[in-house]
Design a protein around this motif. Structure first.
Motif, PDB file in Angstrom:
ATOM      1  N   GLY A   1      -5.157  28.197  13.589  1.00  0.00           N
ATOM      2  CA  GLY A   1      -5.263  28.925  12.222  1.00  0.00           C
ATOM      3  C   GLY A   1      -4.288  28.585  11.102  1.00  0.00           C
ATOM      4  O   GLY A   1      -3.795  29.426  10.234  1.00  0.00           O
ATOM      5  N   LEU A   2      -3.890  27.277  11.016  1.00  0.00           N
ATOM      6  CA  LEU A   2      -2.971  26.820  10.198  1.00  0.00           C
ATOM      7  C   LEU A   2      -3.410  25.807   9.359  1.00  0.00           C
ATOM      8  O   LEU A   2      -4.423  25.127   9.692  1.00  0.00           O
ATOM      9  CB  LEU A   2      -1.711  26.177  10.785  1.00  0.00           C
ATOM     10  CG  LEU A   2      -0.753  27.146  11.599  1.00  0.00           C
ATOM     11  CD1 LEU A   2       0.413  26.357  12.641  1.00  0.00           C
ATOM     12  CD2 LEU A   2       0.235  27.876  10.379  1.00  0.00           C
ATOM     13  N   THR A   3      -3.043  25.622   8.071  1.00  0.00           N
ATOM     14  CA  THR A   3      -3.418  24.454   7.129  1.00  0.00           C
ATOM     15  C   THR A   3      -2.241  23.625   6.817  1.00  0.00           C
ATOM     16  O   THR A   3      -1.262  24.187   6.721  1.00  0.00           O
ATOM     17  CB  THR A   3      -3.768  25.216   5.816  1.00  0.00           C
ATOM     18  OG1 THR A   3      -5.022  25.971   5.972  1.00  0.00           O
ATOM     19  CG2 THR A   3      -4.208  24.173   4.748  1.00  0.00           C
ATOM     20  N   ILE A   4      -2.655  22.252   7.311  1.00  0.00           N
ATOM     21  CA  ILE A   4      -1.544  21.400   6.964  1.00  0.00           C
ATOM     22  C   ILE A   4      -1.333  20.735   5.638  1.00  0.00           C
ATOM     23  O   ILE A   4      -2.545  20.219   5.259  1.00  0.00           O
ATOM     24  CB  ILE A   4      -1.392  20.152   8.158  1.00  0.00           C
ATOM     25  CG1 ILE A   4      -1.112  20.762   9.596  1.00  0.00           C
ATOM     26  CG2 ILE A   4      -0.330  19.212   7.652  1.00  0.00           C
ATOM     27  CD1 ILE A   4      -1.035  19.556  10.605  1.00  0.00           C
ATOM     28  N   GLU A   5      -0.409  20.677   4.826  1.00  0.00           N
ATOM     29  CA  GLU A   5      -0.300  20.120   3.673  1.00  0.00           C
ATOM     30  C   GLU A   5       0.806  19.079   3.575  1.00  0.00           C
ATOM     31  O   GLU A   5       1.911  19.389   3.931  1.00  0.00           O
ATOM     32  CB  GLU A   5      -0.249  21.158   2.446  1.00  0.00           C
ATOM     33  CG  GLU A   5      -0.002  20.741   1.056  1.00  0.00           C
ATOM     34  CD  GLU A   5       0.148  21.708  -0.025  1.00  0.00           C
ATOM     35  OE1 GLU A   5       0.874  21.439  -1.115  1.00  0.00           O
ATOM     36  OE2 GLU A   5      -0.318  22.913   0.219  1.00  0.00           O
ATOM     37  N   VAL A   6       0.443  17.755   3.136  1.00  0.00           N
ATOM     38  CA  VAL A   6       1.420  16.545   3.266  1.00  0.00           C
ATOM     39  C   VAL A   6       1.821  16.524   1.612  1.00  0.00           C
ATOM     40  O   VAL A   6       0.677  16.176   0.817  1.00  0.00           O
ATOM     41  CB  VAL A   6       0.766  15.616   3.807  1.00  0.00           C
ATOM     42  CG1 VAL A   6       1.649  14.449   3.701  1.00  0.00           C
ATOM     43  CG2 VAL A   6       0.424  15.831   5.131  1.00  0.00           C
ATOM     44  N   THR A   7       2.862  16.314   1.406  1.00  0.00           N
ATOM     45  CA  THR A   7       3.552  16.007  -0.021  1.00  0.00           C
ATOM     46  C   THR A   7       4.383  14.923   0.122  1.00  0.00           C
ATOM     47  O   THR A   7       5.286  15.033   0.706  1.00  0.00           O
ATOM     48  CB  THR A   7       4.090  17.234  -0.731  1.00  0.00           C
ATOM     49  OG1 THR A   7       3.010  18.325  -0.801  1.00  0.00           O
ATOM     50  CG2 THR A   7       4.185  16.963  -2.349  1.00  0.00           C
ATOM     51  N   VAL A   8       4.085  13.871  -0.927  1.00  0.00           N
ATOM     52  CA  VAL A   8       5.177  12.720  -1.074  1.00  0.00           C
ATOM     53  C   VAL A   8       5.674  12.775  -2.466  1.00  0.00           C
ATOM     54  O   VAL A   8       4.616  12.480  -3.438  1.00  0.00           O
ATOM     55  CB  VAL A   8       4.455  11.572  -0.557  1.00  0.00           C
ATOM     56  CG1 VAL A   8       4.296  11.775   1.224  1.00  0.00           C
ATOM     57  CG2 VAL A   8       3.333  10.792  -1.169  1.00  0.00           C
ATOM     58  N   SER A   9       6.697  12.181  -2.778  1.00  0.00           N
ATOM     59  CA  SER A   9       7.296  12.207  -4.139  1.00  0.00           C
ATOM     60  C   SER A   9       6.816  10.821  -4.891  1.00  0.00           C
ATOM     61  O   SER A   9       6.916  10.583  -6.103  1.00  0.00           O
ATOM     62  CB  SER A   9       8.893  12.478  -4.073  1.00  0.00           C
ATOM     63  OG  SER A   9       9.325  11.393  -3.496  1.00  0.00           O
ATOM     64  N   ASP A  10       6.673   9.880  -3.782  1.00  0.00           N
ATOM     65  CA  ASP A  10       6.575   8.380  -4.391  1.00  0.00           C
ATOM     66  C   ASP A  10       5.630   7.784  -3.336  1.00  0.00           C
ATOM     67  O   ASP A  10       5.988   7.576  -1.991  1.00  0.00           O
ATOM     68  CB  ASP A  10       7.680   7.748  -4.535  1.00  0.00           C
ATOM     69  CG  ASP A  10       7.372   6.262  -4.983  1.00  0.00           C
ATOM     70  OD1 ASP A  10       6.581   5.775  -4.838  1.00  0.00           O
ATOM     71  OD2 ASP A  10       8.586   5.729  -5.518  1.00  0.00           O
ATOM     72  N   PRO A  11       4.448   7.160  -3.636  1.00  0.00           N
ATOM     73  CA  PRO A  11       3.431   6.620  -2.808  1.00  0.00           C
ATOM     74  C   PRO A  11       3.810   5.129  -2.223  1.00  0.00           C
ATOM     75  O   PRO A  11       3.489   4.747  -1.143  1.00  0.00           O
ATOM     76  CB  PRO A  11       2.197   6.299  -3.416  1.00  0.00           C
ATOM     77  CG  PRO A  11       2.546   6.350  -4.939  1.00  0.00           C
ATOM     78  CD  PRO A  11       3.786   7.237  -5.024  1.00  0.00           C
ATOM     79  N   ASN A  12       5.070   4.839  -2.606  1.00  0.00           N
ATOM     80  CA  ASN A  12       5.702   3.668  -2.079  1.00  0.00           C
ATOM     81  C   ASN A  12       7.124   3.869  -1.410  1.00  0.00           C
ATOM     82  O   ASN A  12       8.105   2.914  -1.200  1.00  0.00           O
ATOM     83  CB  ASN A  12       6.240   2.693  -3.303  1.00  0.00           C
ATOM     84  CG  ASN A  12       4.796   2.239  -4.357  1.00  0.00           C
ATOM     85  OD1 ASN A  12       3.729   1.879  -3.550  1.00  0.00           O
ATOM     86  ND2 ASN A  12       4.796   2.447  -5.666  1.00  0.00           N
ATOM     87  N   LEU A  13       7.445   4.969  -0.878  1.00  0.00           N
ATOM     88  CA  LEU A  13       8.548   5.272  -0.129  1.00  0.00           C
ATOM     89  C   LEU A  13       8.302   4.425   1.201  1.00  0.00           C
ATOM     90  O   LEU A  13       7.640   4.383   1.959  1.00  0.00           O
ATOM     91  CB  LEU A  13       8.586   6.842   0.201  1.00  0.00           C
ATOM     92  CG  LEU A  13       9.147   8.038  -0.773  1.00  0.00           C
ATOM     93  CD1 LEU A  13       9.129   9.368  -0.234  1.00  0.00           C
ATOM     94  CD2 LEU A  13      10.479   7.514  -1.327  1.00  0.00           C
ATOM     95  N   HIS A  14       9.681   3.839   1.052  1.00  0.00           N
ATOM     96  CA  HIS A  14       9.832   2.928   2.504  1.00  0.00           C
ATOM     97  C   HIS A  14      11.317   3.133   2.914  1.00  0.00           C
ATOM     98  O   HIS A  14      12.156   3.874   2.164  1.00  0.00           O
ATOM     99  CB  HIS A  14       9.701   1.413   2.048  1.00  0.00           C
ATOM    100  CG  HIS A  14       8.582   0.930   2.274  1.00  0.00           C
ATOM    101  ND1 HIS A  14       8.000   0.253   3.242  1.00  0.00           N
ATOM    102  CD2 HIS A  14       7.400   1.064   1.357  1.00  0.00           C
ATOM    103  CE1 HIS A  14       6.570  -0.185   2.801  1.00  0.00           C
ATOM    104  NE2 HIS A  14       6.324   0.347   1.853  1.00  0.00           N
ATOM    105  N   MET A  15      11.557   3.090   4.319  1.00  0.00           N
ATOM    106  CA  MET A  15      12.869   3.119   4.760  1.00  0.00           C
ATOM    107  C   MET A  15      13.126   1.936   6.038  1.00  0.00           C
ATOM    108  O   MET A  15      11.834   1.676   6.339  1.00  0.00           O
ATOM    109  CB  MET A  15      13.314   4.585   5.312  1.00  0.00           C
ATOM    110  CG  MET A  15      12.518   4.922   6.317  1.00  0.00           C
ATOM    111  SD  MET A  15      13.145   6.574   7.203  1.00  0.00           S
ATOM    112  CE  MET A  15      14.819   6.284   7.700  1.00  0.00           C
ATOM    113  N   VAL A  16      14.250   1.717   6.337  1.00  0.00           N
ATOM    114  CA  VAL A  16      14.648   1.109   7.781  1.00  0.00           C
ATOM    115  C   VAL A  16      14.970   2.165   8.695  1.00  0.00           C
ATOM    116  O   VAL A  16      15.887   2.844   8.423  1.00  0.00           O
ATOM    117  CB  VAL A  16      15.669   0.074   7.350  1.00  0.00           C
ATOM    118  CG1 VAL A  16      15.955  -0.804   8.686  1.00  0.00           C
ATOM    119  CG2 VAL A  16      15.149  -0.985   6.268  1.00  0.00           C
TER     120      VAL A  16
END
Length: 199
Positions: free
Chosen positions: A60-75
């Motif tokens: 009964g949950l709705t998942i919402e995904v939010t990113v501040s920048d479509p190019n976020l990368h990390m190591v």
């Protein structure tokens, strides 16, 4: 006979899960097992959101995904960090009574990547917050017996985040429970991560 066979089967499943969690907990303390590379943070969180859509709907949950920048990368180790987020999502399914929303967010703050997993379910009691990342700690033992949790999921998450030189924290009130991961964008530049690598 059928009833007792079923009980034995469920107990065997719980034992298997506990052994797997113990093995993973041990691995989560050995930084030499990290498979470090550059990866897309956006791809990781969006894929998790897609993977859990059906399970969320079942709860009964709705998942919402939010990113501040479509190019976020990390190591870092994408599989192990994905495991951290998976543990937090599964905890929301198991313990966030009355929740209707689950939020996954990713953003950048200076040289850090900030990941959050939040829900609007029942809050974690204030007196239990200080112990929530301790191994084998269960906020509600009776409910953990029902859900099959080993009490190691959040301890594993904390170890993995620490090996990356980051920090994990939680805040909880009547409106929202939020787990926050603050990770260096490049763990090879983190002194804390270097301490793990040099052990």
């Amino acid at each position: 006979l059928r009833r007792y066979v079923h009980i034995a089967y469920k107990k065997a499943e719980q034992m298997r899960d506990l052994v797997e969690d113990l093995f993973e907990y041990t691995q989560s303390q050995d930084a030499q097992l990290l498979n470090v590379r550059d990866f897309s943070v956006v791809t990781m969180v969006e894929q998790l959101g897609l993977d859990y859509q059906l399970e969320a709907k079942r709860h009964g949950l709705t998942i919402e995904v939010t990113v501040s920048d479509p190019n976020l990368h990390m190591v870092g180790d994408v599989l192990k960090l994905g495991r951290v987020l998976t543990n937090l999502i599964n905890n929301a399914f198991r313990y966030a009574e009355g929740a209707h929303h689950l939020w996954l967010t990713a953003s950048q703050e200076q040289h850090n990547i900030v990941l959050t997993v939040a829900n609007d379910g029942a809050p974690i009691p204030r007196e239990k917050i200080a112990y929530i990342f301790d191994r084998f700690y269960r906020g509600d033992p009776s409910r953990s017996a029902i859900t099959g949790g080993s009490g190691l999921g959040l301890a594993i998450a904390k170890n993995i985040v620490s090996m990356h030189g980051g920090e994990i924290s939680v805040t909880s009130n009547d409106e929202i429970t939020r787990f926050v991961l603050v990770l260096p964008q490049n763990m090879t530049h983190s002194l804390q991560a270097q301490r793990y690598v040099n052990k």
